[in-house]
Scaffold this active site. Structure first.
Site, PDB file in Angstrom:
ATOM      1  N   ARG A 380       0.062   5.287  -4.991  1.00  0.00           N
ATOM      2  CA  ARG A 380       1.257   4.511  -5.369  1.00  0.00           C
ATOM      3  C   ARG A 380       1.113   4.397  -7.018  1.00  0.00           C
ATOM      4  NH1 ARG A 380       2.835  -0.937  -5.570  1.00  0.00           N
ATOM      5  NH2 ARG A 380       4.909  -1.425  -4.838  1.00  0.00           N
ATOM      6  N   SER A 449       8.812   2.872   5.529  1.00  0.00           N
ATOM      7  CA  SER A 449       8.861   1.535   5.456  1.00  0.00           C
ATOM      8  C   SER A 449       9.768   0.808   6.371  1.00  0.00           C
ATOM      9  CB  SER A 449       8.851   0.814   4.099  1.00  0.00           C
ATOM     10  OG  SER A 449       8.061   1.245   3.081  1.00  0.00           O
ATOM     11  N   LYS A 478       3.844  -6.282  -4.940  1.00  0.00           N
ATOM     12  CA  LYS A 478       5.026  -5.601  -4.624  1.00  0.00           C
ATOM     13  C   LYS A 478       6.280  -6.894  -5.224  1.00  0.00           C
ATOM     14  CE  LYS A 478       8.103  -3.233  -1.610  1.00  0.00           C
ATOM     15  NZ  LYS A 478       8.788  -2.257  -2.422  1.00  0.00           N
TER      16      LYS A 478
HETATM   17  C1  LIG Z   1       1.844   2.215   4.240  1.00  0.00           C
HETATM   18  C2  LIG Z   1       3.045   1.605   3.316  1.00  0.00           C
HETATM   19  N1  LIG Z   1       3.901   0.773   3.866  1.00  0.00           N
HETATM   20  C3  LIG Z   1       4.794   0.499   3.233  1.00  0.00           C
HETATM   21  C4  LIG Z   1       4.857   0.831   1.619  1.00  0.00           C
HETATM   22  C5  LIG Z   1       6.141   0.249   1.050  1.00  0.00           C
HETATM   23  O1  LIG Z   1       7.013   1.613   0.799  1.00  0.00           O
HETATM   24  P1  LIG Z   1       8.390   1.058  -0.091  1.00  0.00           P
HETATM   25  O2  LIG Z   1       8.968   0.368   0.658  1.00  0.00           O
HETATM   26  O3  LIG Z   1       8.882   2.437  -0.421  1.00  0.00           O
HETATM   27  O4  LIG Z   1       7.950   0.165  -1.274  1.00  0.00           O
HETATM   28  P2  LIG Z   1       7.005   0.872  -2.446  1.00  0.00           P
HETATM   29  O5  LIG Z   1       5.744   1.057  -2.407  1.00  0.00           O
HETATM   30  O6  LIG Z   1       7.567   2.216  -3.078  1.00  0.00           O
HETATM   31  O7  LIG Z   1       7.169  -0.068  -3.956  1.00  0.00           O
HETATM   32  C6  LIG Z   1       4.018   1.601   1.364  1.00  0.00           C
HETATM   33  N2  LIG Z   1       4.054   2.231   0.100  1.00  0.00           N
HETATM   34  N3  LIG Z   1       2.894   2.022   2.227  1.00  0.00           N
HETATM   35  C1  LIG Z   2       3.459  -1.525  -1.320  1.00  0.00           C
HETATM   36  C2  LIG Z   2       3.797  -2.662  -0.476  1.00  0.00           C
HETATM   37  N1  LIG Z   2       4.855  -2.576   0.605  1.00  0.00           N
HETATM   38  C3  LIG Z   2       4.941  -3.660   1.099  1.00  0.00           C
HETATM   39  C4  LIG Z   2       6.030  -3.725   2.076  1.00  0.00           C
HETATM   40  O1  LIG Z   2       6.299  -5.013   2.805  1.00  0.00           O
HETATM   41  O2  LIG Z   2       6.577  -2.766   2.786  1.00  0.00           O
HETATM   42  S1  LIG Z   2       3.976  -4.866   0.497  1.00  0.00           S
HETATM   43  C5  LIG Z   2       3.207  -3.717  -0.512  1.00  0.00           C
HETATM   44  C6  LIG Z   2       2.162  -4.261  -1.352  1.00  0.00           C
HETATM   45  C7  LIG Z   2       0.891  -4.634  -0.692  1.00  0.00           C
HETATM   46  O3  LIG Z   2      -0.091  -4.662  -1.458  1.00  0.00           O
HETATM   47  P1  LIG Z   2      -1.284  -6.042  -1.289  1.00  0.00           P
HETATM   48  O4  LIG Z   2      -2.384  -5.380  -0.288  1.00  0.00           O
HETATM   49  O5  LIG Z   2      -2.096  -5.976  -2.732  1.00  0.00           O
HETATM   50  O6  LIG Z   2      -0.601  -7.364  -0.653  1.00  0.00           O
END
Ligand SMILES: Cc1ncc(COP(=O)(O)OP(=O)(O)O)c(N)n1
Ligand SMILES: Cc1nc(C(=O)O)sc1CCOP(=O)(O)O
Ligand SMILES: [Mg+2]
Length: 559
Positions: A380, A449, A478
């Site tokens: 990512r 997601s 995020k």
């Molecule tokens: C395993 C996993 N779950 C959720 C997310 C979030 O994807 P998305 O909603 O597209 O947000 P971004 O990661 O693109 O900011 C994820 N990356 N991985």
């Molecule tokens: C990439 C991402 N997606 C989310 C969702 O809710 O779909 S939360 C998230 C960030 C997760 O990072 P951390 O483990 O540092 O909290």
């Protein structure tokens, strides 16, 4: 003294081994670095008072496996397989030969056992001098040989012992008789970090009981574990034909069913030796046990697939090409396994800002996460330029492939296509999953997601393989992410048959509560900062892996 000083200046990496002065006027100089063949014997030097002159900083410990096994003249198994496997995995391998076999693709024509005292002498030569990281055993044909090995390991302890309890060759020839079983149980197994019996060997260790099902294999793994080894891998390759080959891994707490595709080939001679020596090689490089076993299974599977049509010898037990991984066309070949929902157990999602903050490359970060136990990886990289992203993605893919861990790309279907990643993860505002599916084809993994039951339903309709659901807790990783809590996670899980991985603010303090919800399709946790915003990614991954897998297991039993 003057003469030695000159030599030291000329050879930057020379050190004198203080432990093995071979007599007055004789000493060994060993060139360190990954060039073990450049060993100099400075017999001409007469100054026995010379002490080590090398500084600690210039020493470079090479991962080193010592194979204690029999020689196979056909070179498909035994010592020869171990040497080739370690070479393919980038690990130095020394050898102690316990028996010399006359062997080919038809069978074993003769066995000449090396006298115990000479096995002992070989062990002393290697263990007293070279820094062996892991010992891997294969054919140990007599009780006396097991005894001298046991004594040597007591005298020169190593970091890990991998025991492949070789008893019968692929052709059915006996390589170590039943007389060996007691000493295996009493001395060798209690010392072992892992033992890797096939069905026949597991049955022999357990007094001849029948092992016919996966459930029998679990019971066998548990009973063998009671003999003392830290981990047991019961290999199910001989189970009645099914499309998958199933092995059972047991670490004393939990069982893992490790599945791989059954490769249709006669060139399978030496797979057991190869698997065990690859586990040893991965351990020597610093891997945890389960990732080492997964990597080894993937390596064997790839080599078998690559070599399925080669023709060496006229018999039925053909060898395979251990070095196939070094050939560029195989290096980048596709993953062989199908998507396994259990791979979602510990999902490592990278973050470019965190890697810059800690001064590490994406590849190093990913490697450490996998070595600690991450079971799937997502790149990512929101701030990495496309060309750099692609270059890094290719490097990471090599690491992931060599460990049998799937690698997905966040958002960027173009990058996934360009590097032939295993799939993509898309969110609600990214490319719709069904479009990603039509671009990537049926074999790639697609994650979506989902925060609501409607999202979950659509993900299924669109042909997704899994759901990422969050934020379970609030997160700084995020921006503006809405939190759905454990209740929101449960709603998504209950709305879909798809496997779900929880994400958002998850770390060591709360991963247990997530895993505890005990819904069948909740398969694991996805984490960013809990791994990549930490000093030691490997140890954080190890702790998270243990916590999540143990909690999931307990919850699955109660629900
Ligand atoms: C395993 C996993 N779950 C959720 C997310 C979030 O994807 P998305 O909603 O597209 O947000 P971004 O990661 O693109 O900011 C994820 N990356 N991985
Ligand atoms: C990439 C991402 N997606 C989310 C969702 O809710 O779909 S939360 C998230 C960030 C997760 O990072 P951390 O483990 O540092 O909290
Ligand atoms: Mg996205």
């Amino acid at each position: 003294m003057e003469m030695s000083a000159v030599l030291y200046q000329e050879l930057n990496f020379v050190c004198i081994n203080p432990r093995q002065q071979q007599g007055p006027g004789q000493m060994q100089a060993l060139v360190l670095g990954f060039q073990p063949s450049r060993v100099l014997n400075l017999k001409a030097m007469h100054d026995t008072n010379v002490s080590a002159v090398i500084s600690e900083s210039s020493k470079q410990r090479v991962p080193h496996v010592l194979s204690v096994a029999g020689s196979d003249s056909g070179a498909g198994a035994g010592i020869q397989a171990d040497l080739k496997t370690c070479a393919a995995r980038g690990v130095y391998c020394s050898t102690v030969v316990t028996a010399v076999t006359a062997q080919n693709t038809v069978g074993v024509q003769g066995v000449n056992i090396v006298p115990e005292r000479f096995v002992s002498e070989q062990l002393k030569s290697v263990l007293s001098d070279m820094h062996v990281t892991v010992v891997k055993t294969g054919m140990l044909p007599t009780v006396g040989i097991v005894e001298v090995l046991y004594d040597s390991l007591k005298q020169f302890p190593v970091q890990a012992l991998v025991v492949d309890p070789v008893m019968v060759s692929t052709s059915g020839d006996v390589l170590a008789g039943p007389s060996i079983l007691d000493i295996f149980r009493e001395q060798l197994l209690p010392m072992a970090d892992i033992v890797t019996p096939n069905l026949k060997e597991a049955s022999a260790l357990l007094g001849g009981i029948k092992l016919q099902t996966v459930s029998d294999m679990r019971s066998a793994a548990k009973s063998i574990h009671e003999m003392g080894p830290r981990n047991v891998l019961v290999k199910g390759g001989d189970l009645p034909a099914a499309s998958d080959a199933v092995d059972i891994f047991f670490d004393g707490l939990e069982f893992f069913e490790l599945r791989s595709l059954r490769i249709q080939t006669q060139n399978s001679h030496g797979t057991g030796c190869t698997l065990a020596s690859c586990i040893a090689a991965e351990l020597a490089k610093g891997s945890q046990m389960l990732p080492a076993v997964r990597a080894a299974k993937h390596y064997v599977e790839t080599a078998l697939d690559y070599s399925k049509d080669i023709h060496i010898g006229n018999g039925l037990q053909g060898p395979f090409d251990h070095l196939c991984k070094l050939k560029t066309n195989v290096q980048n070949s596709s993953r062989l396994q199908r998507f396994d929902p259990d791979d979602l157990l510990l999902y490592a999602v990278t973050d470019s800002k965190m890697n810059s903050k800690w001064g590490r490359s994406i590849t190093d970060a990913v490697k450490a996460a996998i070595e600690g136990g991450a079971t799937i990886v997502q790149l990512r990289e929101k701030d990495t330029e496309t060309s750099n992203f692609l270059e890094e993605a290719r490097k990471c893919l090599e690491v992931c492939r060599s460990h049998g861990v799937p690698m997905l790309i966040n958002d960027r279907v173009d990058i996934a296509l360009a590097c032939d990643a295993d799939g993509v993860h898309v969110g609600q505002s990214d490319m719709p999953a069904h479009v990603a599916r039509s671009l990537l084809g049926p074999k790639k993994i697609i994650g979506v997601s989902c925060k609501t039951r409607e999202h979950a339903h659509q993900a299924w309709v669109d042909g997704a393989d899994y759901i990422g659901s969050g934020g379970v807790y609030s997160t700084n990783t995020k921006a503006n992410n809405s939190t759905i809590g454990l209740d929101g996670l449960k709603t998504v899980c209950l709305a879909s048959k798809l496997p779900v991985v929880a994400i958002g603010g998850i770390g060591l303090s709360n991963a247990g509560s997530v895993a505890e919800i005990g819904l069948e399709n909740l398969k694991g946790v996805a984490v960013v900062s809990a791994l990549f915003d930490r000093e030691c990614i490997r140890s954080e991954a190890r702790k998270l892996h243990t916590l999540v897998s143990q909690t999931m297991k307990t919850s699955a039993v109660t629900c």
